[in-house]
Design an enzyme around this catalytic site. Structure first.
Site, short mmCIF file in Angstrom:
data_model
loop_
_atom_site.label_atom_id
_atom_site.label_comp_id
_atom_site.label_asym_id
_atom_site.label_seq_id
_atom_site.Cartn_x
_atom_site.Cartn_y
_atom_site.Cartn_z
N SER A 127 5.82 44.73 -15.25
CA SER A 127 6.97 44.19 -15.76
C SER A 127 7.17 43.90 -17.12
O SER A 127 7.18 44.87 -18.05
CB SER A 127 7.43 42.84 -14.94
OG SER A 127 8.83 42.21 -15.07
N GLU B 88 9.78 51.85 -12.64
CA GLU B 88 10.39 50.80 -11.76
C GLU B 88 11.26 49.88 -12.35
O GLU B 88 11.19 49.85 -13.65
CB GLU B 88 9.03 50.13 -11.16
CG GLU B 88 8.44 49.30 -12.19
CD GLU B 88 8.97 47.88 -12.41
OE1 GLU B 88 9.50 47.37 -11.47
OE2 GLU B 88 8.96 47.21 -13.37
N HIS C 64 8.53 45.68 -8.56
CA HIS C 64 8.56 44.28 -8.32
C HIS C 64 9.24 44.41 -6.74
O HIS C 64 10.13 43.81 -6.12
CB HIS C 64 10.02 43.85 -8.97
CG HIS C 64 9.74 43.77 -10.40
ND1 HIS C 64 9.63 44.61 -11.35
CD2 HIS C 64 9.87 42.56 -11.17
CE1 HIS C 64 9.38 44.02 -12.49
NE2 HIS C 64 9.53 42.85 -12.49
#
Length: 336
Positions: free
Chosen positions: A136, A236, A306
């Site tokens: 992230s 992602e 995630h």
């Protein structure tokens, strides 16, 4: 094990052909051994109020590791960051500089790692390499480490560990187990089932990437992703509108990143919003508009990002990608 994937731990190295790497050598930190110490730090968002540090410590101790927690745990309920920039940077730098620490693991992401870049000396890892772990927002640090030619681990963070699951085989925390395997150097191959948007082919290159928003936010900065050497891109995302994903793919295309790639691996695109309004059935269908025309192998459905499971990946590692009608295979090359 879920039918979505098969995570194989192969003992034998790849053949001589697979050992032919590109001319740009990367530093590979030493894998962990039982008895090693890991530091858990907070370079970005505030930690959850009820974070169970005792259970997290227990999980790492079950792996034979010692844990050193950082001190950036902001008690202010209104605070966004785990601590002021200077304190988070000092915590991260202390973990990097401590010779007894063998891996530095971000406890969670959120936002804020980019604010530390003027304050930390990540280049110290070239002299004393150790694994930097997270995903992230931690993509920012991975991008810097790629510029420094140091491998890192895109993988789950302790704040997201499933600490209350039972020990039945189907209920184990596959994300955490994947991180353990990567830290101890046991991850060799990931095999995936076929996906309707996959594009067949074979490719070889260094794995790069992470969160799509963070990658695109780095365009025009010293950390911007460069693909002038053989590169396979992993992306992602979570909670983005379809039109924003389209805008980010436009950015990667216009700056030349997409057209220089050897292959693409697509992870979780979780809770994407506004697909109907944008005229696509899914984020994968949107991405396919960009990837299908490149003439390179493309893999969808890698369980990383995630969502659960979130498999750990070696960024900066030379990988071999193979895609056909039966599915896909990602081999992490052992020789450097």
């Amino acid at each position: 094990m879920r039918p979505l994937l098969l995570l194989l731990l192969l003992l034998a190295p790849l053949g001589a052909a697979a050992r032919q790497a590109d001319s740009l050598r990367f530093i590979r930190p030493p894998y962990l051994r039982e008895g090693d110490t890991v530091a858990i730090v907070a370079p970005a968002g505030k930690l959850p109020e009820k974070i169970d540090t005792a259970r997290i410590r227990q999980r790492f101790e079950e792996w034979g590791l010692h844990v050193r927690f950082g001190t950036c745990q902001n008690p202010d309920k209104e605070a966004y960051f785990a601590a002021p920039d200077s304190m988070r940077a000092a915590e991260l730098q202390a973990a990097i500089d401590d010779p007894s620490v063998k891996a530095v693991i971000a406890c969670r992401g959120g936002y804020g790692s980019v604010r530390l870049l003027p304050l930390v000396r990540l280049e110290a890892l070239r002299e004393h390499p150790k694994w930097i772990v997270g995903f992230s927002d931690i993509t920012t640090l991975h991008l810097v480490l790629r510029r420094l030619h140091i491998e890192s681990i895109h993988g789950p963070m302790p704040a997201g560990f499933r600490l209350d699951e039972c020990e039945e085989p189907d209920e184990r925390d596959l994300s955490a187990e994947s991180l353990r395997s990567a830290l101890f150097g046991q991850t060799r191959r990931i095999e995936l089932e076929a996906h309707p948007f996959n594009r067949p082919g074979r490719a070889r290159g260094r794995l790069a990437g992470g969160n799509l928003t963070v990658i695109c936010a780095a365009n025009g900065t010293p950390e911007a992703l460069q693909t002038d050497t053989p590169t396979i891109l992993f992306i992602e995302e979570i909670g983005e509108f379809a039109y924003r994903i389209d805008r980010m793919m436009q950015s990667l295309a216009r700056c030349g990143v997409l057209h220089n790639l050897r292959g693409i691996v697509v992870g979780h695109f979780t809770r994407t919003l506004g697909c109907d309004r944008f005229g696509v059935e899914s984020p994968e269908a949107l991405l396919d508009r960009y990837t299908r025309r490149l003439g390179i192998p493309v893999v969808y459905g890698l369980p990383a990002g995630h969502d659960d499971p979130n498999l750990a990946l070696y960024l900066g590692r030379d990988i071999q990608l193979q895609v056909d009608e039966q599915g896909a295979c990602i081999d992490f090359c052992t020789a450097e």
